[in-house]
Write an enzyme that holds these catalytic residues in place. Structure first.
Site, mmCIF file in Angstrom:
data_model
loop_
_atom_site.group_PDB
_atom_site.id
_atom_site.type_symbol
_atom_site.label_atom_id
_atom_site.label_comp_id
_atom_site.label_asym_id
_atom_site.label_seq_id
_atom_site.Cartn_x
_atom_site.Cartn_y
_atom_site.Cartn_z
ATOM 1 C CG HIS A 1 -62.044 -22.323 -24.121
ATOM 2 N ND1 HIS A 1 -62.708 -22.699 -25.270
ATOM 3 C CD2 HIS A 1 -60.832 -22.911 -24.200
ATOM 4 C CE1 HIS A 1 -61.923 -23.490 -25.988
ATOM 5 N NE2 HIS A 1 -60.784 -23.627 -25.363
ATOM 6 C CD GLU B 1 -55.572 -25.686 -27.045
ATOM 7 O OE1 GLU B 1 -55.664 -26.656 -27.822
ATOM 8 O OE2 GLU B 1 -56.554 -25.134 -26.552
ATOM 9 C CG ASP C 1 -58.212 -29.421 -23.350
ATOM 10 O OD1 ASP C 1 -58.056 -30.272 -24.231
ATOM 11 O OD2 ASP C 1 -58.532 -28.242 -23.588
ATOM 12 C CG HIS D 1 -58.246 -22.999 -22.838
ATOM 13 N ND1 HIS D 1 -58.796 -23.957 -22.027
ATOM 14 C CD2 HIS D 1 -57.834 -23.653 -23.954
ATOM 15 C CE1 HIS D 1 -58.725 -25.149 -22.630
ATOM 16 N NE2 HIS D 1 -58.134 -24.988 -23.804
ATOM 17 C CG ASP E 1 -58.258 -31.046 -28.295
ATOM 18 O OD1 ASP E 1 -58.008 -31.376 -27.121
ATOM 19 O OD2 ASP E 1 -58.401 -29.861 -28.649
ATOM 20 C CD GLU F 1 -55.182 -28.764 -24.990
ATOM 21 O OE1 GLU F 1 -55.798 -27.830 -24.468
ATOM 22 O OE2 GLU F 1 -55.707 -29.558 -25.802
#
Length: 299
Positions: free
Chosen positions: A166, A191, A98, A158, A87, A283
């Site tokens: 977030h 994700e 992200d 998110h 990640d 993700e």
């Protein structure tokens, strides 16, 4: 335009750096390699490419779904028993990208890896202003269960805010009947996590990722010195390992203990499947427009 073009451009730049770092990290994930070395090299690449770290690069193995991050003394070596989630997060002036992927070194979980990746791709197909959050969850849930696995229900995608990893909205990985809709200009990370086990994660220990939540009332000089460094992360999550490199392990441990006690920092413990099921993750980050921009896609 709901969103300033300059902000869109910063997201796109962050996304390109994040996507390239993720693929670079993937190329390093091999049997016999130390986890901490992969994380260090991924972070070095992000900085070399002109990005900043939105959060520490993280590698979570097998039943660990998220928030696993090597400290300086972590000797974990990748083996053919490992399903590896990587990640990676990058920001440009606080605008975040992200993204994550899964590498199966065991050769036994090809479908599990496929399930989360396909769930992500199917969710991305329906992203546009006005789509209900529960509907996104339903697509993810249906895709993962069609492979015979469980989505991880208590982890979600998110929103991505300025210097905030977030934010709202929360993007569910199952149909939670949330009637709220995506709005034009929302920036979100989707994700999906697929599990061979419970599809529920719980915290394990110890935490090696933290976020500063309050910086007042610290008297101890060692801790104040460490706190000064933590403030340079601008409220974004940081790795214990970063502090250990600068201050050494004993001072870092001491300062983190005091900061935890004073409620100055929040810890993000590793999250493991309750039934020790193997977990996969995929993700991407998206700007929600009539033609959405998946800005962590390399194509």
């Amino acid at each position: 335009l709901v969103m300033d073009q300059e902000i869109i451009n910063k997201h796109i730049k962050a996304g390109k750096i994040a996507a390239e770092a993720l693929q670079y990290g993937k190329s390093l994930i091999k049997v016999g390699v130390k986890v901490v070395d992969v994380l260090d090299k991924v972070e070095e690449k992000i900085l070399a490419d002109g990005g900043e770290l939105a959060f520490p690069a993280q590698i979570s193995l097998n039943e660990a779904a998220a928030h696993s991050c090597s400290d300086l003394n972590d000797n974990t070596v990748l083996s053919e028993e490992h399903v590896v989630k990587l990640d990676v997060g990058v920001h440009i002036d606080g605008w975040i990208a992200d993204n994550a992927l899964t590498v199966d070194l065991s050769g036994k979980y090809e479908n599990l890896v496929k399930a989360s990746r396909e769930a992500l791709n199917n969710a991305l197909k329906i992203i546009k202003p006005g789509v209900k959050l529960g509907e996104i969850g339903r697509v993810i849930h249906e895709t993962i269960t069609s492979y015979g696995f469980s989505p991880v229900k208590n982890l979600s995608g998110h929103g991505l805010g300025e210097y905030s990893i977030h934010t709202k909205p929360s993007i569910p990985n199952y149909d939670n009947h949330n009637e709220n809709v995506l709005k034009e200009g929302d920036v979100i990370a989707i994700e999906p996590f697929a599990s061979t086990g419970a599809g529920i994660v719980q915290e394990s220990s110890p935490a090696t990722v933290f976020t500063l939540v309050n910086d007042s009332g610290i008297r101890d000089p060692i801790t104040r010195n460490v706190l000064k460094e933590i403030k340079t992360y601008k409220g974004l999550p940081f790795a214990k390992r970063w502090l250990e490199r600068k201050f050494g392990t004993p001072k870092t441990n001491f300062a983190l203990r005091i900061l935890m006690k004073a409620n100055c920092i929040q810890d993000h413990a590793p999250l493991n499947d309750q039934a020790r099921g193997i977990v996969s993750q995929a993700e991407h980050s998206v700007i929600v427009l009539d033609k959405p921009i998946v800005f962590t896609r390399l194509d």
